[in-house]
Scaffold this motif. Structure first.
Motif, mmCIF file in Angstrom:
data_model
loop_
_atom_site.group_PDB
_atom_site.id
_atom_site.type_symbol
_atom_site.label_atom_id
_atom_site.label_comp_id
_atom_site.label_asym_id
_atom_site.label_seq_id
_atom_site.Cartn_x
_atom_site.Cartn_y
_atom_site.Cartn_z
ATOM 1 N N LEU A 57 0.846 -1.201 0.000
ATOM 2 C CA LEU A 57 0.000 0.000 0.000
ATOM 3 C C LEU A 57 0.879 1.247 0.000
ATOM 4 N N GLU A 58 0.460 2.242 -0.785
ATOM 5 C CA GLU A 58 1.143 3.539 -0.754
ATOM 6 C C GLU A 58 0.127 4.595 -0.364
ATOM 7 N N VAL A 59 0.531 5.502 0.511
ATOM 8 C CA VAL A 59 -0.313 6.660 0.816
ATOM 9 C C VAL A 59 0.478 7.892 0.398
ATOM 10 N N PHE A 60 -0.156 8.725 -0.450
ATOM 11 C CA PHE A 60 0.542 9.882 -1.014
ATOM 12 C C PHE A 60 0.345 11.118 -0.153
ATOM 13 N N LYS A 61 1.357 11.966 -0.178
ATOM 14 C CA LYS A 61 1.302 13.195 0.622
ATOM 15 C C LYS A 61 0.070 14.019 0.245
ATOM 16 N N GLY A 62 -0.677 14.427 1.254
ATOM 17 C CA GLY A 62 -1.817 15.303 1.047
ATOM 18 C C GLY A 62 -3.133 14.608 0.750
ATOM 19 N N GLU A 63 -3.108 13.293 0.581
ATOM 20 C CA GLU A 63 -4.381 12.626 0.270
ATOM 21 C C GLU A 63 -5.070 12.116 1.544
ATOM 22 N N THR A 64 -6.352 11.803 1.381
ATOM 23 C CA THR A 64 -7.055 11.016 2.384
ATOM 24 C C THR A 64 -7.344 9.670 1.749
ATOM 25 N N LEU A 65 -6.743 8.644 2.338
ATOM 26 C CA LEU A 65 -7.023 7.290 1.871
ATOM 27 C C LEU A 65 -8.004 6.664 2.854
ATOM 28 N N GLY A 66 -9.174 6.315 2.373
ATOM 29 C CA GLY A 66 -10.170 5.654 3.218
ATOM 30 C C GLY A 66 -9.922 4.158 3.218
ATOM 31 N N LEU A 67 -9.847 3.554 4.405
ATOM 32 C CA LEU A 67 -9.657 2.107 4.507
ATOM 33 C C LEU A 67 -10.958 1.514 5.032
ATOM 34 N N ILE A 68 -11.615 0.724 4.174
ATOM 35 C CA ILE A 68 -12.913 0.177 4.555
ATOM 36 C C ILE A 68 -12.851 -1.355 4.563
ATOM 37 N N GLY A 69 -13.821 -1.950 5.218
ATOM 38 C CA GLY A 69 -13.872 -3.406 5.322
ATOM 39 C C GLY A 69 -14.651 -3.733 6.571
ATOM 40 N N GLU A 70 -15.263 -4.907 6.580
ATOM 41 C CA GLU A 70 -16.121 -5.237 7.714
ATOM 42 C C GLU A 70 -15.294 -5.479 8.979
ATOM 43 N N SER A 71 -15.977 -5.528 10.099
ATOM 44 C CA SER A 71 -15.330 -5.765 11.382
ATOM 45 C C SER A 71 -14.530 -7.065 11.331
ATOM 46 N N GLY A 72 -13.296 -7.032 11.821
ATOM 47 C CA GLY A 72 -12.454 -8.218 11.838
ATOM 48 C C GLY A 72 -11.614 -8.389 10.587
ATOM 49 N N SER A 73 -11.698 -7.453 9.630
ATOM 50 C CA SER A 73 -10.945 -7.607 8.379
ATOM 51 C C SER A 73 -9.470 -7.214 8.525
ATOM 52 N N GLY A 74 -9.094 -6.613 9.665
ATOM 53 C CA GLY A 74 -7.675 -6.338 9.905
ATOM 54 C C GLY A 74 -7.293 -4.866 9.863
ATOM 55 N N LYS A 75 -8.266 -3.968 9.818
ATOM 56 C CA LYS A 75 -7.980 -2.539 9.678
ATOM 57 C C LYS A 75 -7.189 -1.997 10.878
ATOM 58 N N THR A 76 -7.653 -2.324 12.076
ATOM 59 C CA THR A 76 -6.965 -1.810 13.275
ATOM 60 C C THR A 76 -5.576 -2.430 13.406
#
Ligand code: ADP
Ligand code: MG
Length: 279
Positions: A57-76
């Motif tokens: 995964l790359e996050v670019f300077k100045g962007e908002t990257l939304g990370l979505i997925g159901e509970s338990g998918s590993g986001k936290t």
């Protein structure tokens, strides 16, 4: 899995976002993996949970990257790996070329400030002073002046300074959580379900505050949410997690109008049908 670049070429009509044109990735995750090992019962076998699987995964300077997925998918888990709160098993994490666990000032997190998440016996002044002291932040004027400046940045009056968090509302607590996160003058904020515990009316106010702070302070956001309405309102791009894997990433517009994966389609369908309140 598609990288953002492959995706851009797969959709030639799509305009690249400004952040992609202007900048190098601020955060780069390569083949990042983390498993937990749990016992189902004291006599049972140890069971492996692949919470994060080979994420690029790359996050670019100045962007908002939304990370979505159901509970338990590993986001936290993914957010904790980025912050170094949890050690990854394999892969690499680079923030401006350096492992962000050595850059604690630059990469901060805003949690969901539910009851008890902020020490109820501490004053607002103490809570906001802590990160200033911890990171040895230089500022003009007294510590009180700086706490007051941070309170005004998050839309709170300095009159709250000597109140205890037990005496203030959920929305105010969330603002204090945000003030703590920006106190060290970070470049990057991870927002993990920052409004999920709040009433709908307050959610909108906090979302607007986050949009304003991002602009005023030149921040980059990784915005984790299971609320698609909030995600699409805020995000330049959306990344979809499913059972520890990142299964799809593209501009918000193209994920919404043309999701590639069956799971994304299902997730979008579920999220949109859950309720009809518009942000
Ligand atoms: P999300 O934030 O998307 O809800 P999490 O990262 O919290 O997902 O969890 C991903 C998976 O890892 C889930 O199966 C969860 O039960 C498991 N998990 C998370 N934290 C731990 C932990 N400390 N020990 C064992 N399993 C965990
Ligand atoms: Mg979570």
């Amino acid at each position: 899995m598609m990288s953002s670049h492959e995706n851009a070429s797969a959709h030639p009509s799509e305009q690249p976002t400004e952040s992609k044109l202007n900048s190098q990735p601020l955060l780069t995750l390569s083949h990042l993996s983390k498993s937990y090992y749990v016992k189902k019962s004291i006599f049972g076998k140890t069971h492996q949970i692949k919470a994060v699987r080979e994420i690029d995964l790359e996050v670019f300077k100045g962007e908002t990257l939304g990370l979505i997925g159901e509970s338990g998918s590993g986001k936290t888990t993914l957010s904790h790996l980025i912050l170094g709160l949890t050690q990854h098993d394999s892969g690499t994490i680079k923030f401006n070329g350096i492992d962000p666990k050595y850059l604690r000032r630059d990469v901060q997190i805003v949690f969901q400030y539910t009851f008890g998440a902020l020490d109820p016996l501490k004053s607002v002044y103490e809570l906001i002073s802590e990160p200033l002291k911890l990171h040895h932040i230089q500022f003009e004027g007294t510590l009180e002046d700086e706490v007051s400046r941070l309170l005004s940045l998050v839309g709170l009056s300095s009159g709250l300074m000597y109140r205890k968090t037990i005496e203030i509302s959920g929305g105010q607590k969330q603002r204090i959580g945000i003030a703590r996160a920006i106190a060290s003058r970070p470049k990057f904020l991870i927002l993990d379900e920052p409004v999920s515990a709040l009433d709908i009316s307050v959610q909108g106010q906090i979302v607007n505050l986050l949009i304003k702070l991002k602009k005023d302070l030149g921040l980059t956001y990784l915005f984790i949410t299971h609320d698609l309405k909030i995600a699409r309102h805020l995000s330049d791009r959306l990344a979809v997690m499913y059972q520890g894997s990142l299964i799809e990433i593209a501009s918000t517009e193209s994920i919404l109008s043309n999701p590639q994966m069956a799971y994304t389609k299902k997730l979008l369908g579920n999220l949109f049908s859950e309720d009809t309140n518009d942000m």
